[in-house]
Scaffold this motif. Structure first.
Motif, PDB file in Angstrom:
ATOM      1  N   LEU A  16      -5.530  -0.884  -5.213  1.00 32.55           N
ATOM      2  CA  LEU A  16      -4.920  -0.716  -6.536  1.00 32.55           C
ATOM      3  C   LEU A  16      -3.523  -0.361  -6.221  1.00 32.55           C
ATOM      4  CD1 LEU A  16      -7.954   0.392  -8.728  1.00 32.55           C
ATOM      5  CD2 LEU A  16      -7.088  -1.826  -8.618  1.00 32.55           C
ATOM      6  N   THR A  17      -3.387   0.591  -5.527  1.00 32.31           N
ATOM      7  CA  THR A  17      -2.086   1.418  -5.192  1.00 32.31           C
ATOM      8  C   THR A  17      -1.159   0.154  -4.347  1.00 32.31           C
ATOM      9  OG1 THR A  17      -3.050   3.336  -4.677  1.00 32.31           O
ATOM     10  CG2 THR A  17      -0.756   3.405  -4.210  1.00 32.31           C
ATOM     11  N   ALA A  18      -1.873  -0.338  -3.524  1.00 32.77           N
ATOM     12  CA  ALA A  18      -0.828  -1.237  -2.960  1.00 32.77           C
ATOM     13  C   ALA A  18      -0.215  -2.560  -3.706  1.00 32.77           C
ATOM     14  CB  ALA A  18      -1.735  -1.756  -1.659  1.00 32.77           C
ATOM     15  N   CYS A  19      -0.962  -2.767  -5.007  1.00 37.21           N
ATOM     16  CA  CYS A  19      -0.641  -3.749  -5.812  1.00 37.21           C
ATOM     17  C   CYS A  19       0.335  -3.273  -6.967  1.00 37.21           C
ATOM     18  CB  CYS A  19      -2.035  -4.524  -6.343  1.00 37.21           C
ATOM     19  SG  CYS A  19      -2.828  -5.245  -5.145  1.00 37.21           S
ATOM     20  N   SER A  20       0.693  -1.976  -7.007  1.00 31.72           N
ATOM     21  CA  SER A  20       1.284  -1.511  -8.052  1.00 31.72           C
ATOM     22  C   SER A  20       2.652  -0.933  -7.535  1.00 31.72           C
ATOM     23  CB  SER A  20       0.512  -0.300  -8.755  1.00 31.72           C
ATOM     24  OG  SER A  20       0.530   0.615  -7.831  1.00 31.72           O
ATOM     25  N   GLY A  21       3.582  -0.625  -8.335  1.00 30.06           N
ATOM     26  CA  GLY A  21       4.863  -0.102  -8.059  1.00 30.06           C
ATOM     27  C   GLY A  21       5.833  -1.164  -7.527  1.00 30.06           C
ATOM     28  N   GLN A  22       6.294  -0.903  -6.219  1.00 33.25           N
ATOM     29  CA  GLN A  22       7.361  -1.534  -5.739  1.00 33.25           C
ATOM     30  C   GLN A  22       6.730  -3.176  -5.285  1.00 33.25           C
ATOM     31  OE1 GLN A  22       9.275   0.615  -2.388  1.00 33.25           O
ATOM     32  NE2 GLN A  22       8.740   2.450  -3.336  1.00 33.25           N
ATOM     33  N   SER A  23       7.474  -4.005  -4.888  1.00 29.72           N
ATOM     34  CA  SER A  23       7.336  -5.318  -4.838  1.00 29.72           C
ATOM     35  C   SER A  23       6.815  -5.490  -3.323  1.00 29.72           C
ATOM     36  CB  SER A  23       8.640  -6.107  -4.745  1.00 29.72           C
ATOM     37  OG  SER A  23       9.404  -6.060  -3.623  1.00 29.72           O
ATOM     38  N   ALA A  24       6.137  -6.340  -3.148  1.00 30.43           N
ATOM     39  CA  ALA A  24       5.506  -6.782  -1.783  1.00 30.43           C
ATOM     40  C   ALA A  24       6.538  -6.898  -0.684  1.00 30.43           C
ATOM     41  CB  ALA A  24       4.591  -7.902  -1.850  1.00 30.43           C
ATOM     42  N   SER A  25       7.979  -6.827  -1.105  1.00 35.23           N
ATOM     43  CA  SER A  25       8.856  -6.960   0.167  1.00 35.23           C
ATOM     44  C   SER A  25       9.184  -5.504   0.504  1.00 35.23           C
ATOM     45  CB  SER A  25      10.010  -7.504  -0.396  1.00 35.23           C
ATOM     46  OG  SER A  25      10.588  -6.894  -1.640  1.00 35.23           O
ATOM     47  N   THR A  26       8.549  -4.457   0.009  1.00 34.09           N
ATOM     48  CA  THR A  26       8.688  -3.333   0.729  1.00 34.09           C
ATOM     49  C   THR A  26       8.417  -3.092   2.266  1.00 34.09           C
ATOM     50  OG1 THR A  26       8.142  -2.022  -1.200  1.00 34.09           O
ATOM     51  CG2 THR A  26       8.183  -0.757   0.612  1.00 34.09           C
ATOM     52  N   SER A  27       9.479  -2.535   3.064  1.00 33.50           N
ATOM     53  CA  SER A  27       9.378  -2.367   4.295  1.00 33.50           C
ATOM     54  C   SER A  27       9.329  -0.719   4.735  1.00 33.50           C
ATOM     55  CB  SER A  27      10.310  -2.904   5.054  1.00 33.50           C
ATOM     56  OG  SER A  27      11.667  -2.593   4.987  1.00 33.50           O
ATOM     57  N   VAL A  28       9.100  -0.562   5.940  1.00 28.66           N
ATOM     58  CA  VAL A  28       9.011   0.875   6.391  1.00 28.66           C
ATOM     59  C   VAL A  28      10.366   1.150   7.280  1.00 28.66           C
ATOM     60  CG1 VAL A  28       7.871   2.664   8.006  1.00 28.66           C
ATOM     61  CG2 VAL A  28       6.667   1.082   6.517  1.00 28.66           C
ATOM     62  N   PRO A  29      11.313   2.106   6.797  1.00 30.31           N
ATOM     63  CA  PRO A  29      12.137   2.530   7.586  1.00 30.31           C
ATOM     64  C   PRO A  29      12.029   2.484   9.008  1.00 30.31           C
ATOM     65  CG  PRO A  29      12.524   3.628   5.722  1.00 30.31           C
ATOM     66  CD  PRO A  29      11.161   3.025   5.647  1.00 30.31           C
ATOM     67  N   PRO A  30      12.388   1.885  10.155  1.00 26.48           N
ATOM     68  CA  PRO A  30      11.858   2.302  11.517  1.00 26.48           C
ATOM     69  C   PRO A  30      12.413   3.564  11.985  1.00 26.48           C
ATOM     70  CG  PRO A  30      13.651   0.795  11.412  1.00 26.48           C
ATOM     71  CD  PRO A  30      13.283   0.732   9.863  1.00 26.48           C
ATOM     72  N   GLY A  31      11.736   4.167  13.047  1.00 25.82           N
ATOM     73  CA  GLY A  31      12.196   5.420  13.823  1.00 25.82           C
ATOM     74  C   GLY A  31      11.069   6.487  13.808  1.00 25.82           C
ATOM     75  N   GLN A  32      11.578   7.337  14.293  1.00 22.34           N
ATOM     76  CA  GLN A  32      10.373   8.633  14.379  1.00 22.34           C
ATOM     77  C   GLN A  32      10.420   9.409  13.106  1.00 22.34           C
ATOM     78  OE1 GLN A  32      10.961  10.575  18.038  1.00 22.34           O
ATOM     79  NE2 GLN A  32      10.119  12.602  17.363  1.00 22.34           N
ATOM     80  N   TYR A  33       9.093   9.604  12.842  1.00 20.99           N
ATOM     81  CA  TYR A  33       8.760  10.471  11.788  1.00 20.99           C
ATOM     82  C   TYR A  33       8.136  11.802  12.157  1.00 20.99           C
ATOM     83  CZ  TYR A  33       9.482   6.486   8.674  1.00 20.99           C
ATOM     84  OH  TYR A  33      10.072   5.328   7.991  1.00 20.99           O
ATOM     85  N   ARG A  34       8.245  12.812  11.117  1.00 25.51           N
ATOM     86  CA  ARG A  34       7.563  14.158  11.406  1.00 25.51           C
ATOM     87  C   ARG A  34       6.360  13.906  10.477  1.00 25.51           C
ATOM     88  NH1 ARG A  34       7.125  19.350   8.845  1.00 25.51           N
ATOM     89  NH2 ARG A  34       6.295  20.853  10.521  1.00 25.51           N
TER      90      ARG A  34
END
Length: 416
Positions: A16-34
Motif C-alpha cells: 500500500l505504501t509503495a502505491c501511494s505518494g510519489q509516482s512510480a518513476s521515483t529513483s534512489v540517489p546513488p552513492g554512500q549512505y549512513r
C-alpha cells in the motif's frame, strides 16, 4: 522495541505504501549512505552503497559496509516510491520510502512460519562516519582484550572471548573471537572515554557500547544483538589473551575413527562418505547452516579453494543444519546458498540447527558445539582433525593463520 507482525500483514502494508505518494518513476540517489537501525540499545549505524544497475534503471546493486567488508546484498528493486533491498539467504530485507536523499522504513527478518521481526530503519546519503565524525583522541584501544560476556561485576573473572581492535584516530575496527566463531566485521568510534561498535550483515545486528577506564585498562558496557538480545560485558587489555585450542573442543567418541552419515541433497540424492567420489580422497566435512554468517565466511573461503584444489585428490561435503528439517522448506535455502557462493561440492540437509539434535544426527562426535565445525578426513577415511568454529576474514591475522594451517594439513594428507 520488540515487534512481531505477520509476514502477510507487513507485506500488505508496504504494498500500500509503495502505491501511494510519489509516482512510480521515483529513483534512489546513488552513492554512500549512513544507515541506522533503531534498536533497544540505541542507534545501530552501518554503511550502504547504492548504485543503479547498468541494464535496468529500476534495479540497484547494494553493499552493506562494515569496516573492510563490502557485503553484497541481493539486487534491490523499486516498488512505487519505495526501495526493497533483500538478503534472501538470511530471509531478511530493508524496505524504505525515498524522501529526497533520505530513506525511511523498516528492516524485517522472518523468524518462524509467518512471524517476522522488525526494526525502524533510515539512511541518509553523503555521510560516511559511523557513530561520530572523525576526530583526534588520546585514547588508544589497539590490541587484544580478555573479554567476558555476561559479566555484571565489572571484573574479568572468566574469559569467553578475546577482543582484537585496531584504532586510527578515533575510528576502531576489529572483532571478538570466541570458541565458536567470531563477531565478524565490527566498526565504530571512540568518543571521549566511550567505545561504540556495530555490525549489520542482513542477519547479525550487533551494537556494543562500553566505558573505558584508563587507570586499570578495562572496558565495561553492554552488547545488544538482533531485536531482543542483550549481554553486559567487560574486557581487560591483555596482549597475551587466548582462547581454548579450537582443535580440542569437538572430538570423536572412544572407538570411533570416522564419521558415519547418509543425508539427502535437495535433489533427493543421498550422500555418504562411503560414496565412490570420496574413495582415496582427502575429504573436508563442513557443518554449516544457510542462516549462519560465520558459515558463509567459511564457505566463501572453501568454495574457491575447492575449485583450485579438487584435481589434487580432495573433496568437500557440506552438512547443512537448518531451522527446519523439512526439505520442502530448507532445500531452496540450500540451493540459494550454493548459487550465491558458486559451490561445486554437495550440500546435504542433515537436520535442524538445534545443537542437541545435531549431535544426535552425528553420534560419532562428542557433541556439535558450533556452526561451523570442520572435519578433515584422510585418504583411508579416518578423521585426522576437527576445528570448532571459524575465524573469518574480519579477524585479520587469525584468519590468515587458519588458512595457512589448513593448507599445511591438506598438503600433508594429500602427500601420504
Amino acid at each position: 522495541m520488540k515487534r512481531f507482525f505477520s509476514f502477510a500483514a507487513i507485506t500488505l502494508l508496504f504494498a500500500l505504501t509503495a502505491c501511494s505518494g510519489q509516482s512510480a518513476s521515483t529513483s534512489v540517489p546513488p552513492g554512500q549512505y549512513r544507515a541506522v537501525l533503531k534498536t533497544r540499545g540505541g542507534d545501530l549505524p552501518f554503511g550502504l552503497d547504492i548504485q543503479p544497475a547498468a541494464n535496468d534503471p529500476k534495479t540497484y546493486s547494494v553493499f552493506a559496509l562494515n569496516a573492510n567488508e563490502r557485503l553484497r546484498m541481493d539486487p534491490a528493486t523499486m516498488q512505487g516510491d519505495s526501495i526493497r533491498i533483500p538478503m534472501a539467504l538470511f530471509e531478511s530485507e530493508l524496505v524504505a520510502k525515498i524522501e529526497g536523499n533520505t530513506l525511511r522504513g523498516i528492516w524485517r527478518r522472518r523468524r518462524v512460519a509467518e512471524q517476522v521481526q522488525t526494526l525502524p530503519f533510515e539512511a541518509t546519503k553523503g555521510y560516511s562516519y559511523r557513530f561520530v565524525p572523525e576526530a583526534k583522541t588520546t585514547t588508544s584501544l589497539t590490541g587484544k582484550w580478555a573479554t567476558d560476556f555476561g559479566s555484571r561485576t565489572g571484573r574479568v573473572d572468566t574469559v569467553n572471548a578475546v577482543g582484537v581492535f585496531e584504532q586510527k584516530d578515533n575510528r576502531v575496527t576489529g572483532t571478538f573471537l570466541t570458541p565458536t566463531g567470531d563477531y565478524r566485521y565490527l566498526d565504530g568510534n571512540v568518543a571521549g572515554d566511550s567505545l561504540f561498535l556495530s555490525c549489520f550483515d542482513g542477519s547479525h545486528l550487533y551494537l556494543f557500547k562500553a566505558r573505558y577506564n584508563q587507570a586499570n585498562k578495562t572496558l565495561v558496557g553492554g552488547h545488544w544483538s538482533g531485536v531482543t538480545g542483550y549481554d553486559p560485558w567487560v574486557a581487560r587489555f591483555d596482549p597475551k589473551a587466548e582462547l581454548p585450542d579450537p582443535a580440542s573442543l569437538t572430538f570423536l567418541k572412544p572407538g570411533a575413527k570416522t564419521l558415519n552419515f547418509s543425508f539427502p541433497e535437495p535433489n533427493g540424492n543421498r550422500v555418504s562418505l562411503t560414496d565412490p567420489r570420496f574413495k582415496d580422497k582427502v575429504t573436508v566435512v563442513q557443518l554449516l547452516g544457510s542462516w549462519c554468517p560465520n558459515c558463509m565466511d567459511e564457505t566463501n573461503f572453501l568454495s574457491p579453494w575447492y575449485k583450485r584444489n579438487r584435481q589434487r585428490g580432495v573433496e568437500i561435503v557440506g552438512l547443512a543444519f537448518e531451522r527446519s528439517a523439512d526439505m520442502a522448506v530448507s532445500g531452496p535455502k540450500i540451493e540459494r546458498m550454493k548459487q550465491r557462493f558458486q559451490i561445486d561440492y554437495p550440500i546435504v540437509l542433515a537436520g535442524t540447527n538445534d545443537k542437541a539434535q545435531a549431535s544426535k544426527a552425528l553420534p560419532d562426535l562428542n557433541a556439535v558445539l558450533a556452526f561451523p565445525t570442520t572435519l578433515i578426513i584422510d585418504k583411508k577415511g579416518q578423521v585426522r582433525h576437527i576445528h570448532t568454529g571459524f575465524s573469518g576474514p574480519g579477524t585479520g591475522k587469525f584468519f590468515d593463520q587458519y588458512v595457512e594451517d589448513f593448507n599445511r594439513l591438506i598438503d600433508k594428507l594429500v602427500a601420504e
